[in-house]
Design an enzyme around this catalytic site. Structure first.
Site, PDB file in Angstrom:
ATOM      1  N   TYR A 117      43.847  24.644  73.143  1.00 23.49           N
ATOM      2  CA  TYR A 117      44.538  25.121  71.967  1.00 23.49           C
ATOM      3  C   TYR A 117      46.202  25.582  72.245  1.00 23.49           C
ATOM      4  CZ  TYR A 117      45.647  28.511  68.224  1.00 23.49           C
ATOM      5  OH  TYR A 117      46.323  29.429  67.216  1.00 23.49           O
ATOM      6  N   ASP A 156      44.589  21.605  68.914  1.00 25.55           N
ATOM      7  CA  ASP A 156      45.660  21.874  67.942  1.00 25.55           C
ATOM      8  C   ASP A 156      46.737  22.002  69.062  1.00 25.55           C
ATOM      9  OD1 ASP A 156      47.532  23.045  66.192  1.00 25.55           O
ATOM     10  OD2 ASP A 156      46.211  24.751  65.944  1.00 25.55           O
ATOM     11  N   HIS A 256      42.890  24.122  58.865  1.00 23.37           N
ATOM     12  CA  HIS A 256      43.176  22.939  59.358  1.00 23.37           C
ATOM     13  C   HIS A 256      41.856  21.896  58.846  1.00 23.37           C
ATOM     14  CE1 HIS A 256      45.861  23.746  62.801  1.00 23.37           C
ATOM     15  NE2 HIS A 256      45.637  24.990  62.462  1.00 23.37           N
TER      16      HIS A 256
END
Length: 267
Positions: A117, A156, A256
């Site tokens: 992340y 992400d 998302h």
């Protein structure tokens, strides 16, 4: 018989408790990935205990942030790894729970699946500077890793690489996620560092279909005013085994969408 396909999903959960309340577990039972790499777990070990060690029969391996309700990543897998690496050796960012690596090593192959992340810089200059520090640290780590093993990093990344990766690119050129320095980093990682953006390998020109994140402001989701922020970044040999990609939009578990790639790969 055809070769087996390994189904690998990446999803920013925006909170594991929130996403499960919105049906992500039932979706996993239906789609049956071999592994799902998740980001923004937003939970600590006591929150996970007795509830989230497994999701849909997949066993979770976690990297929690020290700060409560913040960040955190996990990889839920059907296949027991030979080793689990938590953190990538950065004092600053390992405290934020941003990296977990599952290793699958055999005498003939070294393979890693990574859930990562990347920081967001959208809350202000301080976090944008932290994001740049993260990019400066993760790149050499991945470059060194590539020298010794094959891997797929799912995560992400919080960067839209090209104009094809977001709807309003003209209006976002000075905004975090589409800054020239961030885009240059993506170009470097997919050229000099040598990783492959697997979605773009399979879908080089796709625009509106490629988005994986939508702002909660206005009617961004309904109008598909989105960004592609979620990636599979793979070493070239593994990237060439990618056969099919899916961005799932029929249900919303988060802000998302899940990104799934099927690889001609057996663990």
């Amino acid at each position: 018989m055809g070769k087996s396909l390994f189904k690998l999903t990446s999803l920013n959960l925006n909170g594991i408790r929130s996403a499960t309340s919105k049906g992500v577990e039932a979706w996993l039972k239906k789609t049956r990935p071999d592994c799902i790499c998740v980001q923004e777990v937003k939970a600590q070990a006591p929150d996970v205990e007795g509830r989230f060690e497994k999701l849909a029969g997949l066993t979770g391996h976690f990297h929690f942030a020290q700060k409560k309700g913040y960040s955190g990543v996990a990889a839920f897998t059907k296949h027991e790894p030979s080793d689990v690496i938590v953190g990538f050796g950065s004092e600053e960012f390992d405290a934020e729970g941003r990296y977990v690596e599952l290793r699958y090593d055999t005498p003939t192959r070294k393979l890693s699946l990574i859930s990562c992340y990347f920081p967001s810089g959208s809350s202000g200059e301080e976090r944008q500077l932290a994001k740049f520090r993260f990019l400066d640290q993760i790149d050499p780590h991945l470059a060194a890793l590539r020298q010794t093993r094959e891997f797929i990093l799912c995560g992400d990344v919080n960067i839209a690489h090209t104009q094809n990766d977001l709807k309003n690119w003209r209006g976002n050129r000075k905004n975090s996620g589409f800054l020239p320095e961030e885009r240059a980093w993506m170009t470097k990682i997919t050229s000099e560092t040598g990783l492959v953006d697997v979605y773009r390998l399979l879908k080089p020109e796709t625009t509106e279909e490629c988005y994986t994140w939508w702002s909660n402001r206005g009617e961004a989701y309904a109008k598909n005013v989105g960004w592609r922020l979620d990636y599979h970044l793979a070493t070239p040999g593994i990237a060439q085994l990618a056969r099919k990609e899916t961005i799932y939009r029929k249900e919303r578990f988060s802000d998302h969408a899940p990104v799934t790639v099927e690889y001609e790969l057996a663990l």
